[in-house]
Design a protein around this motif. Structure first.
Motif, short mmCIF file in Angstrom:
data_model
loop_
_atom_site.label_atom_id
_atom_site.label_comp_id
_atom_site.label_asym_id
_atom_site.label_seq_id
_atom_site.Cartn_x
_atom_site.Cartn_y
_atom_site.Cartn_z
N ALA A 167 0.99 -1.19 0.19
CA ALA A 167 -0.01 0.18 -0.12
C ALA A 167 0.98 1.24 -0.02
CB ALA A 167 -0.82 -0.04 1.15
N ILE A 168 1.72 1.49 0.89
CA ILE A 168 2.86 2.48 0.76
C ILE A 168 3.47 2.71 -0.54
CG2 ILE A 168 4.93 3.41 1.70
CD1 ILE A 168 4.08 1.90 4.30
N HIS A 169 3.89 1.63 -1.32
CA HIS A 169 4.62 1.48 -2.33
C HIS A 169 3.75 2.18 -3.35
CE1 HIS A 169 7.13 -0.75 -5.44
NE2 HIS A 169 7.69 0.44 -5.08
N ALA A 170 2.45 1.78 -3.25
CA ALA A 170 1.36 2.17 -4.43
C ALA A 170 0.90 3.49 -4.18
CB ALA A 170 0.13 1.17 -4.24
N VAL A 171 0.84 4.07 -3.03
CA VAL A 171 0.36 5.47 -3.01
C VAL A 171 1.59 6.42 -3.55
CG1 VAL A 171 0.32 7.02 -0.98
CG2 VAL A 171 -0.97 4.85 -0.81
N PHE A 172 2.85 5.89 -3.20
CA PHE A 172 3.82 6.87 -3.77
C PHE A 172 4.02 6.81 -5.25
CE2 PHE A 172 5.57 6.76 0.74
CZ PHE A 172 5.87 8.18 0.88
N GLY A 216 2.92 9.29 -10.46
CA GLY A 216 2.26 9.15 -11.76
C GLY A 216 1.46 10.30 -11.89
N PHE A 217 0.67 10.80 -10.91
CA PHE A 217 -0.21 11.97 -11.07
C PHE A 217 0.61 13.31 -11.43
CE2 PHE A 217 -4.02 9.80 -8.84
CZ PHE A 217 -4.37 9.26 -10.07
N ILE A 218 1.87 13.29 -10.64
CA ILE A 218 2.77 14.20 -10.96
C ILE A 218 3.02 14.55 -12.27
CG2 ILE A 218 4.86 15.30 -10.11
CD1 ILE A 218 4.35 14.56 -7.32
N LEU A 219 3.50 13.32 -12.88
CA LEU A 219 3.73 13.22 -14.30
C LEU A 219 2.87 13.89 -15.01
CD1 LEU A 219 5.90 9.84 -14.56
CD2 LEU A 219 6.68 12.35 -14.38
N ILE A 279 -2.70 4.05 -12.13
CA ILE A 279 -3.07 3.14 -11.06
C ILE A 279 -2.79 1.67 -11.23
CG2 ILE A 279 -5.30 2.35 -9.80
CD1 ILE A 279 -6.22 5.36 -9.84
N ARG A 280 -2.99 1.51 -12.42
CA ARG A 280 -2.66 -0.10 -12.92
C ARG A 280 -1.28 -0.41 -12.67
NH1 ARG A 280 -4.91 -0.39 -18.00
NH2 ARG A 280 -2.79 -0.78 -19.04
N TRP A 281 -0.37 0.64 -13.02
CA TRP A 281 0.96 0.60 -13.13
C TRP A 281 1.22 0.27 -11.66
CZ3 TRP A 281 4.14 4.73 -11.33
CH2 TRP A 281 5.25 4.60 -11.20
N ALA A 282 0.95 1.23 -10.79
CA ALA A 282 1.16 1.23 -9.25
C ALA A 282 0.77 0.04 -8.56
CB ALA A 282 0.88 2.41 -8.63
N THR A 283 -0.41 -0.52 -8.78
CA THR A 283 -1.05 -1.49 -7.96
C THR A 283 -0.53 -3.00 -8.36
OG1 THR A 283 -3.09 -1.47 -9.31
CG2 THR A 283 -2.86 -0.36 -7.28
N ILE A 284 -0.66 -3.10 -9.81
CA ILE A 284 -0.31 -4.68 -10.50
C ILE A 284 0.97 -4.55 -11.16
CG2 ILE A 284 -2.83 -5.42 -10.29
CD1 ILE A 284 -2.84 -5.04 -13.25
N GLY A 285 1.58 -3.43 -11.33
CA GLY A 285 2.74 -3.53 -11.85
C GLY A 285 2.79 -3.77 -13.32
N VAL A 336 13.78 2.97 -6.59
CA VAL A 336 14.24 3.84 -5.55
C VAL A 336 13.06 3.53 -4.34
CG1 VAL A 336 14.39 5.98 -4.50
CG2 VAL A 336 15.17 5.55 -6.79
N LEU A 337 11.97 3.44 -4.48
CA LEU A 337 10.86 2.82 -3.63
C LEU A 337 11.11 1.55 -3.05
CD1 LEU A 337 7.61 4.45 -5.09
CD2 LEU A 337 8.76 5.04 -2.92
#
Length: 168
Positions: A68-73, A78-81, A96-102, A123-124
């Protein structure tokens, strides 16, 4: 052959989960108790026996917190991009798909974006991986306390060494 391979895999998954929890304290046992490999596996099994579901639930909770911490960051990055206009045709659901399921939504066509997202992921991972190690080590010590009264043993050894120092 394919059906046989699938059957072995489907039947083998529960065994893999069972033994990964049962031998989950192998590393801690090897490092902290200085045993041989076979002794470490047996010792890990002893610590988990009778409390398999509790250990499994705790380790899954640690894994979910880490994810969850990884996905939030990653979602925030991604939203900043997207807000900076650097994400091109990528929409928020892709982030969101990239951050949650890779799922790699960033193709190699935009090399800078691909490198930036890969770097932030690495880095994360470097900074968040210790959560798993620390969490599983704390569960290991908790199991030792519950099974063996390890905290009482440590207090006894500490008070005995203090008494020895005062007598000298």
């Amino acid at each position: 052959m394919v059906v046989g391979g699938l059957a072995i895999t489907i039947i083998g998954i529960p065994f893999a989960i069972y033994f990964s929890m049962r031998w989950g304290f192998f590393v801690q046992t090897m490092l902290l108790e200085k045993g041989r490999i076979r002794d470490a596996l047996r010792r890990s099994s002893e610590l988990v026996s009778g409390m398999w579901w509790r250990v499994c639930g705790t380790l899954i909770a640690i894994l979910l917190i880490d994810a969850a911490i990884h996905a939030v960051f990653e979602i925030s990055f991604g939203f900043i991009l997207i807000l900076m206009g650097a994400a091109g045709e990528v929409d928020p659901m892709d982030i969101i798909r990239w951050a949650t399921i890779g799922d790699s939504v960033f193709g190699t066509s935009d090399l800078v974006l691909y490198m930036a997202t890969t770097c932030i992921h690495l880095v994360l991972s470097v900074y968040l991986f210790p959560i798993w190690g620390i969490g599983s080590t704390l569960v290991y010590f908790n199991q030792r306390i519950l099974k063996e009264g390890f905290d009482i043993e440590m207090r006894a050894n500490t008070s005995q060494s203090l008494d020895d120092k005062h007598q000298v």
